[in-house]
Design a protein around this motif. Structure first.
Motif, mmCIF file in Angstrom:
data_model
loop_
_atom_site.group_PDB
_atom_site.id
_atom_site.type_symbol
_atom_site.label_atom_id
_atom_site.label_comp_id
_atom_site.label_asym_id
_atom_site.label_seq_id
_atom_site.Cartn_x
_atom_site.Cartn_y
_atom_site.Cartn_z
ATOM 1 N N ALA A 1 -18.023 23.197 -19.067
ATOM 2 C CA ALA A 1 -17.320 22.062 -18.484
ATOM 3 C C ALA A 1 -18.304 21.051 -17.932
ATOM 4 O O ALA A 1 -18.135 19.842 -18.075
ATOM 5 C CB ALA A 1 -16.377 22.544 -17.382
ATOM 6 N N SER A 2 -19.366 21.571 -17.298
ATOM 7 C CA SER A 2 -20.387 20.681 -16.732
ATOM 8 C C SER A 2 -21.067 19.877 -17.823
ATOM 9 O O SER A 2 -21.280 18.673 -17.692
ATOM 10 C CB SER A 2 -21.424 21.517 -15.970
ATOM 11 O OG SER A 2 -22.469 20.700 -15.499
ATOM 12 N N LEU A 3 -21.393 20.548 -18.929
ATOM 13 C CA LEU A 3 -22.019 19.852 -20.043
ATOM 14 C C LEU A 3 -21.077 18.823 -20.644
ATOM 15 O O LEU A 3 -21.486 17.741 -21.026
ATOM 16 C CB LEU A 3 -22.456 20.860 -21.106
ATOM 17 C CG LEU A 3 -23.648 21.757 -20.735
ATOM 18 C CD1 LEU A 3 -23.828 22.832 -21.792
ATOM 19 C CD2 LEU A 3 -24.919 20.941 -20.580
ATOM 20 N N ALA A 4 -19.803 19.166 -20.711
ATOM 21 C CA ALA A 4 -18.828 18.276 -21.316
ATOM 22 C C ALA A 4 -18.665 17.001 -20.504
ATOM 23 O O ALA A 4 -18.236 15.979 -21.019
ATOM 24 C CB ALA A 4 -17.489 18.989 -21.458
ATOM 25 N N GLU A 5 -18.970 17.052 -19.217
ATOM 26 C CA GLU A 5 -18.819 15.883 -18.359
ATOM 27 C C GLU A 5 -19.866 14.819 -18.653
ATOM 28 O O GLU A 5 -19.661 13.644 -18.361
ATOM 29 C CB GLU A 5 -18.897 16.295 -16.890
ATOM 30 C CG GLU A 5 -17.678 17.094 -16.409
ATOM 31 C CD GLU A 5 -17.851 17.604 -14.996
ATOM 32 O OE1 GLU A 5 -18.936 17.380 -14.426
ATOM 33 O OE2 GLU A 5 -16.918 18.211 -14.466
ATOM 34 N N ASP A 6 -21.005 15.197 -19.186
ATOM 35 C CA ASP A 6 -22.046 14.225 -19.522
ATOM 36 C C ASP A 6 -21.617 13.432 -20.761
ATOM 37 O O ASP A 6 -21.024 13.975 -21.693
ATOM 38 C CB ASP A 6 -23.376 14.922 -19.794
ATOM 39 C CG ASP A 6 -23.947 15.581 -18.550
ATOM 40 O OD1 ASP A 6 -23.515 15.221 -17.444
ATOM 41 O OD2 ASP A 6 -24.829 16.450 -18.686
ATOM 42 N N THR A 7 -21.926 12.142 -20.757
ATOM 43 C CA THR A 7 -21.569 11.269 -21.881
ATOM 44 C C THR A 7 -22.834 10.676 -22.477
ATOM 45 O O THR A 7 -23.627 10.041 -21.776
ATOM 46 C CB THR A 7 -20.633 10.134 -21.421
ATOM 47 O OG1 THR A 7 -19.458 10.696 -20.833
ATOM 48 C CG2 THR A 7 -20.248 9.258 -22.599
ATOM 49 N N LYS A 8 -23.014 10.886 -23.754
ATOM 50 C CA LYS A 8 -24.196 10.371 -24.440
ATOM 51 C C LYS A 8 -23.973 8.938 -24.905
ATOM 52 O O LYS A 8 -22.860 8.563 -25.275
ATOM 53 C CB LYS A 8 -24.508 11.234 -25.671
ATOM 54 C CG LYS A 8 -24.854 12.684 -25.374
ATOM 55 C CD LYS A 8 -25.027 13.447 -26.679
ATOM 56 C CE LYS A 8 -25.339 14.912 -26.449
ATOM 57 N NZ LYS A 8 -25.474 15.654 -27.731
ATOM 58 N N ILE A 9 -25.042 8.162 -24.882
ATOM 59 C CA ILE A 9 -25.077 6.895 -25.612
ATOM 60 C C ILE A 9 -26.312 6.926 -26.500
ATOM 61 O O ILE A 9 -27.315 7.556 -26.171
ATOM 62 C CB ILE A 9 -25.110 5.666 -24.683
ATOM 63 C CG1 ILE A 9 -26.384 5.673 -23.811
ATOM 64 C CG2 ILE A 9 -23.859 5.578 -23.836
ATOM 65 C CD1 ILE A 9 -26.719 4.330 -23.226
ATOM 66 N N GLY A 10 -26.230 6.260 -27.629
ATOM 67 C CA GLY A 10 -27.377 6.209 -28.527
ATOM 68 C C GLY A 10 -28.304 5.063 -28.168
ATOM 69 O O GLY A 10 -27.850 3.967 -27.826
ATOM 70 N N VAL A 11 -29.606 5.319 -28.207
ATOM 71 C CA VAL A 11 -30.611 4.284 -27.995
ATOM 72 C C VAL A 11 -31.519 4.288 -29.221
ATOM 73 O O VAL A 11 -32.318 5.201 -29.407
ATOM 74 C CB VAL A 11 -31.420 4.519 -26.711
ATOM 75 C CG1 VAL A 11 -32.488 3.442 -26.543
ATOM 76 C CG2 VAL A 11 -30.504 4.539 -25.488
ATOM 77 N N LEU A 12 -31.351 3.280 -30.059
ATOM 78 C CA LEU A 12 -32.066 3.205 -31.329
ATOM 79 C C LEU A 12 -33.215 2.215 -31.190
ATOM 80 O O LEU A 12 -32.986 1.011 -31.019
ATOM 81 C CB LEU A 12 -31.105 2.772 -32.432
ATOM 82 C CG LEU A 12 -31.576 2.842 -33.876
ATOM 83 C CD1 LEU A 12 -31.922 4.274 -34.275
ATOM 84 C CD2 LEU A 12 -30.487 2.287 -34.799
ATOM 85 N N MET A 13 -34.439 2.715 -31.231
ATOM 86 C CA MET A 13 -35.612 1.864 -31.040
ATOM 87 C C MET A 13 -36.630 2.075 -32.152
ATOM 88 O O MET A 13 -36.694 3.152 -32.748
ATOM 89 C CB MET A 13 -36.283 2.145 -29.690
ATOM 90 C CG MET A 13 -35.551 1.618 -28.487
ATOM 91 S SD MET A 13 -36.587 1.699 -27.006
ATOM 92 C CE MET A 13 -35.512 0.907 -25.806
ATOM 93 N N ASP A 14 -37.427 1.026 -32.381
ATOM 94 C CA ASP A 14 -38.499 1.088 -33.369
ATOM 95 C C ASP A 14 -39.764 1.597 -32.668
ATOM 96 O O ASP A 14 -40.732 0.868 -32.471
ATOM 97 C CB ASP A 14 -38.708 -0.303 -33.963
ATOM 98 C CG ASP A 14 -37.370 -0.917 -34.393
ATOM 99 O OD1 ASP A 14 -36.750 -0.375 -35.314
ATOM 100 O OD2 ASP A 14 -36.953 -1.918 -33.781
ATOM 101 N N LEU B 1 -18.106 7.840 -16.254
ATOM 102 C CA LEU B 1 -16.838 8.555 -16.323
ATOM 103 C C LEU B 1 -16.833 9.645 -15.243
ATOM 104 O O LEU B 1 -16.996 9.336 -14.079
ATOM 105 C CB LEU B 1 -16.615 9.109 -17.736
ATOM 106 C CG LEU B 1 -16.573 8.045 -18.854
ATOM 107 C CD1 LEU B 1 -16.411 8.707 -20.219
ATOM 108 C CD2 LEU B 1 -15.462 7.020 -18.621
ATOM 109 N N ASP B 2 -16.701 10.909 -15.619
ATOM 110 C CA ASP B 2 -16.658 11.975 -14.609
ATOM 111 C C ASP B 2 -17.963 12.763 -14.527
ATOM 112 O O ASP B 2 -18.004 13.843 -13.927
ATOM 113 C CB ASP B 2 -15.512 12.945 -14.927
ATOM 114 C CG ASP B 2 -14.159 12.268 -14.840
ATOM 115 O OD1 ASP B 2 -13.980 11.429 -13.927
ATOM 116 O OD2 ASP B 2 -13.291 12.549 -15.679
ATOM 117 N N GLY B 3 -19.009 12.258 -15.152
ATOM 118 C CA GLY B 3 -20.273 12.987 -15.135
ATOM 119 C C GLY B 3 -21.444 12.035 -15.163
ATOM 120 O O GLY B 3 -21.423 10.980 -14.533
#
Length: 401
Positions: free
Chosen positions: A20-33, A63-65
């Protein structure tokens, strides 16, 4: 048996809690050269993106994390961009991507990976005019002006310097062809003369043949539109070594401190460069720069630090405003947090933004790089700065809006 059962239940509860704790984290992608021709630009831009994530996590979280930035390296190539974007989308399952940085890698990632998957992509630095006309289903955005604007501004800069005849060379990629063509057209339309125009290829060891053609045609200066980390620095150095040109005019790809380190400030004393910048006297820029310097003990006046922070912060605001990591909600949410109406929020003001959104109120983010009101194509207006070499750094001396 009871002890075993109790242990099993406790272990299951612990695992469930961890999941549940892991599920609370929200990823965003960071695409860099991160590697490739603009590698020298990257460290402060990574700092800027990481600072945006830190501001979120230190002030209420996403959100919640917590927010988690997952990086992908395009290697500065089209295929590398497609591969890195594909991993962010299909393996990391990110709902939105900040990046890429180069025009070519941004376009490649969008067309082959992000658009087919329905993932919003927002670049802080890609300037190619070709991006405007991509059929992107409202998924591709940028927060710097198109080179259709920068090319015209550069033409004005050159003529204001009293330079009426130039030779031009630009790299054969989305970035170089886009701004090179716009500059040449604008310069001629304003009464300037382009004595020679040469499109050159990347990753060559010698550009002496191209330079001989350009030099023979004459011209009061050489306009070089390329990345310093690839062909740009080589062209300038070989021009000086051959006694062919002494005055150089460049765009943001050449406004790289690696160029000064390679060529020397004295040899660049009469040269000048254009690059996207923040509007004059923008308090949000001062706000970010103070926070950046406090965090990293180094100045923030590096190319595209402002825009990289802003684009990362905006992706996080878009997720928060959407109320979930649902990819289908990201485009509408991104437009909403970037445009009026809404209460103004600036860099670092995550707690304020989060509280307003929780109350159902609209917000309007104005960043260190200015305000970002997207048009139908996902483009913005903006400002272009004129830069000269000042010691081992670049100094901005004028802003065009």
């Amino acid at each position: 048996m009871m002890k075993k059962t109790t242990y099993a239940l406790a272990l299951a509860a612990l695992l469930a809690s961890s999941a549940a704790s892991l599920a609370e984290d929200t990823k965003i992608g960071v695409l860099m050269d991160i590697t490739g021709p603009i590698a020298s630009f990257i460290p402060p831009l990574q700092n800027a993106a990481n600072l945006a994530v830190k501001h979120v996590n230190d002030n209420g979280g996403l959100l919640d994390g917590k927010a988690v930035a997952v990086y992908g390296d395009t290697t500065g190539s089209s295929q590398g961009a497609v591969d890195a974007a594909g991993k962010l989308i299909n393996v990391e399952n990110v709902p939105i991507i900040m990046g890429a940085l180069m025009s070519g890698t941004t376009i490649a990632a969008a067309e082959a990976a992000a658009i087919p998957a329905g993932v919003v992509q927002i670049s802080p630095t890609a300037t190619s005019p070709a991006m405007t006309d991509i059929d992107d289903n409202d998924l591709l955005y940028r927060i710097v002006p198109s080179d259709n604007f920068q090319g015209k501004v550069l033409a004005d800069m050159v003529l204001e310097e009293g330079i009426n005849k130039v030779a031009v060379t630009y790299v054969n990629n989305d970035y170089g062809v886009g701004i090179g063509g716009t500059f040449v057209e604008a310069f001629k339309a304003a009464g300037g003369e382009v004595v020679a125009e040469v499109k050159h290829e990347e990753k060559k060891n010698s550009y002496r043949s191209e330079l001989a053609t350009l030099s023979k045609a004459g011209g009061d200066a050489l306009v070089v539109i390329a990345y310093a980390g690839d062909s740009g620095s080589k062209i300038v150095k070989q021009s000086i070594e051959g006694g062919l040109f002494t005055k150089f005019i460049g765009t943001d790809g050449l406004r790289d401190e690696a160029l000064i380190a390679d060529i020397g400030a004295e040899a660049l004393a009469t040269s000048f460069f254009s690059a996207p910048t923040s509007p004059d006297d923008n308090p949000n820029q001062a706000m970010l720069h103070e926070a950046y310097t406090a965090e990293y003990s180094e100045p923030a006046d590096k190319p595209f630090v402002d825009q990289t922070y802003d684009a990362t912060f905006m992706t996080l605001l878009a997720v928060e405003a959407a109320g979930s990591a649902d990819r289908a909600k990201m485009a509408e949410s991104l437009r909403a947090i970037a445009s009026a109406p809404g209460e103004k929020v600036g860099p670092g003001e995550w707690a304020k933004a989060k509280a307003l959104l929780a109350e159902g109120k609209d917000i309007d983010y104005d960043g260190a790089g200015g305000s970002y009101d997207f048009d139908e194509a996902g483009d913005v207006a903006g400002a272009i700065g004129k830069f000269v070499v000042d010691g081992d750094v670049y100094k901005q001396i004028k802003i065009y809006q």
